[in-house]
Design a protein around this motif. Sequence first.
Motif, PDB file in Angstrom:
ATOM      1  N   CYS A   1      37.700 -81.916  42.946  1.00 22.17           N
ATOM      2  CA  CYS A   1      38.103 -82.206  44.325  1.00 22.17           C
ATOM      3  C   CYS A   1      38.180 -80.899  45.081  1.00 22.17           C
ATOM      4  N   ALA A   2      37.315 -80.753  46.066  1.00 22.31           N
ATOM      5  CA  ALA A   2      37.291 -79.547  46.883  1.00 22.31           C
ATOM      6  C   ALA A   2      38.049 -79.789  48.178  1.00 22.31           C
ATOM      7  N   GLY A   3      39.008 -78.920  48.450  1.00 18.72           N
ATOM      8  CA  GLY A   3      39.795 -79.042  49.670  1.00 18.72           C
ATOM      9  C   GLY A   3      39.354 -78.047  50.725  1.00 18.72           C
ATOM     10  N   SER A   4      39.310 -78.477  51.967  1.00 17.83           N
ATOM     11  CA  SER A   4      38.987 -77.582  53.072  1.00 17.83           C
ATOM     12  C   SER A   4      40.192 -77.523  54.001  1.00 17.83           C
ATOM     13  N   GLY A   5      40.271 -76.448  54.766  1.00 18.25           N
ATOM     14  CA  GLY A   5      41.421 -76.276  55.628  1.00 18.25           C
ATOM     15  C   GLY A   5      42.435 -75.354  54.985  1.00 18.25           C
ATOM     16  N   SER A   6      43.500 -75.100  55.706  1.00 13.14           N
ATOM     17  CA  SER A   6      44.474 -74.118  55.245  1.00 13.14           C
ATOM     18  C   SER A   6      45.627 -74.779  54.513  1.00 13.14           C
ATOM     19  N   GLY A   7      46.298 -73.988  53.706  1.00  9.46           N
ATOM     20  CA  GLY A   7      47.528 -74.445  53.084  1.00  9.46           C
ATOM     21  C   GLY A   7      47.386 -75.175  51.783  1.00  9.46           C
ATOM     22  N   PHE A   8      46.199 -75.206  51.219  1.00  3.30           N
ATOM     23  CA  PHE A   8      45.968 -75.977  49.994  1.00  3.30           C
ATOM     24  C   PHE A   8      46.971 -75.624  48.908  1.00  3.30           C
ATOM     25  N   SER A   9      47.195 -74.333  48.726  1.00  4.60           N
ATOM     26  CA  SER A   9      48.053 -73.907  47.618  1.00  4.60           C
ATOM     27  C   SER A   9      49.517 -74.293  47.811  1.00  4.60           C
ATOM     28  N   ARG A  10      49.893 -74.722  48.985  1.00  4.77           N
ATOM     29  CA  ARG A  10      51.291 -75.083  49.263  1.00  4.77           C
ATOM     30  C   ARG A  10      51.592 -76.542  48.944  1.00  4.77           C
ATOM     31  N   TYR A  11      50.584 -77.305  48.558  1.00  2.80           N
ATOM     32  CA  TYR A  11      50.782 -78.739  48.364  1.00  2.80           C
ATOM     33  C   TYR A  11      50.810 -79.118  46.889  1.00  2.80           C
TER      34      TYR A  11
ATOM     35  N   THR B   1      49.702 -85.909  38.868  1.00  7.62           N
ATOM     36  CA  THR B   1      50.231 -84.993  39.882  1.00  7.62           C
ATOM     37  C   THR B   1      50.348 -83.596  39.295  1.00  7.62           C
ATOM     38  N   ILE B   2      49.997 -82.589  40.088  1.00  6.24           N
ATOM     39  CA  ILE B   2      50.262 -81.205  39.704  1.00  6.24           C
ATOM     40  C   ILE B   2      51.045 -80.558  40.836  1.00  6.24           C
ATOM     41  N   PHE B   3      52.203 -80.035  40.491  1.00  7.36           N
ATOM     42  CA  PHE B   3      53.088 -79.452  41.481  1.00  7.36           C
ATOM     43  C   PHE B   3      52.738 -77.976  41.706  1.00  7.36           C
ATOM     44  N   ILE B   4      53.353 -77.393  42.712  1.00  4.35           N
ATOM     45  CA  ILE B   4      53.017 -76.030  43.116  1.00  4.35           C
ATOM     46  C   ILE B   4      53.203 -75.059  41.962  1.00  4.35           C
ATOM     47  N   GLY B   5      54.257 -75.233  41.181  1.00  5.24           N
ATOM     48  CA  GLY B   5      54.527 -74.326  40.074  1.00  5.24           C
ATOM     49  C   GLY B   5      53.707 -74.593  38.838  1.00  5.24           C
TER      50      GLY B   5
ATOM     51  N   ASN C   1      44.295 -86.192  46.819  1.00  2.00           N
ATOM     52  CA  ASN C   1      45.009 -86.031  48.069  1.00  2.00           C
ATOM     53  C   ASN C   1      46.337 -85.342  47.775  1.00  2.00           C
ATOM     54  N   LYS C   2      47.072 -85.005  48.810  1.00  8.78           N
ATOM     55  CA  LYS C   2      48.407 -84.488  48.624  1.00  8.78           C
ATOM     56  C   LYS C   2      49.230 -85.545  47.889  1.00  8.78           C
ATOM     57  N   ALA C   3      50.088 -85.102  46.989  1.00 10.17           N
ATOM     58  CA  ALA C   3      50.906 -86.046  46.231  1.00 10.17           C
ATOM     59  C   ALA C   3      52.046 -86.599  47.075  1.00 10.17           C
ATOM     60  N   VAL C   4      52.428 -85.870  48.094  1.00 14.02           N
ATOM     61  CA  VAL C   4      53.491 -86.294  49.008  1.00 14.02           C
ATOM     62  C   VAL C   4      52.892 -86.359  50.412  1.00 14.02           C
ATOM     63  N   ARG C   5      53.098 -87.453  51.075  1.00 12.82           N
ATOM     64  CA  ARG C   5      52.554 -87.672  52.434  1.00 12.82           C
ATOM     65  C   ARG C   5      51.054 -87.390  52.467  1.00 12.82           C
ATOM     66  N   PRO C   6      50.259 -88.223  51.753  1.00 13.32           N
ATOM     67  CA  PRO C   6      48.799 -88.029  51.748  1.00 13.32           C
ATOM     68  C   PRO C   6      48.233 -87.993  53.159  1.00 13.32           C
ATOM     69  N   THR C   7      47.183 -87.203  53.301  1.00 18.96           N
ATOM     70  CA  THR C   7      46.490 -87.097  54.575  1.00 18.96           C
ATOM     71  C   THR C   7      45.261 -88.006  54.549  1.00 18.96           C
TER      72      THR C   7
END
Length: 114
Positions: free
Chosen positions: A22-32, A50-54, A96-102
């Motif tokens: 899964c390739a993500g575009s846009g900013s902030g990927f590593s924060r999700y 799910t994989i969390f930030i840590g 997608n984001k695990a919390v509040r998917p876009t």
Amino acid sequence: QVQFVESGGGLVQPGGSLRLSCAGSGSGFSRYAMGWYRQAPGNQRELVATIFIGGTRDYIDSVKGRFTISRDNAKNTVYLHMNSLKPEDTAVYYCNKAVRPTDWGQGTQVTVSS
């Protein structure tokens, strides 16, 4: 706004393996916290890994020990390694984001059949 493009699906026999990307575009990927979801015909979309930030990972019971989620923040990419595939794993897989998917991407079809 991050967008996602999934790839790597296909037809595989029971017991086989696949690796989804899964390739993500846009900013902030590593924060999700990121997740892989799947939707089988007639079923609701479900979050399977799910994989969390840590780096902590979580899975639904039916895929524990068979699926592994990982991420490469430098490449804005999330992976799902799937082993010992079963016919019931057949579905369209999305990331997608695990919390509040876009917005959802097109997904990638995984079919497990002999």
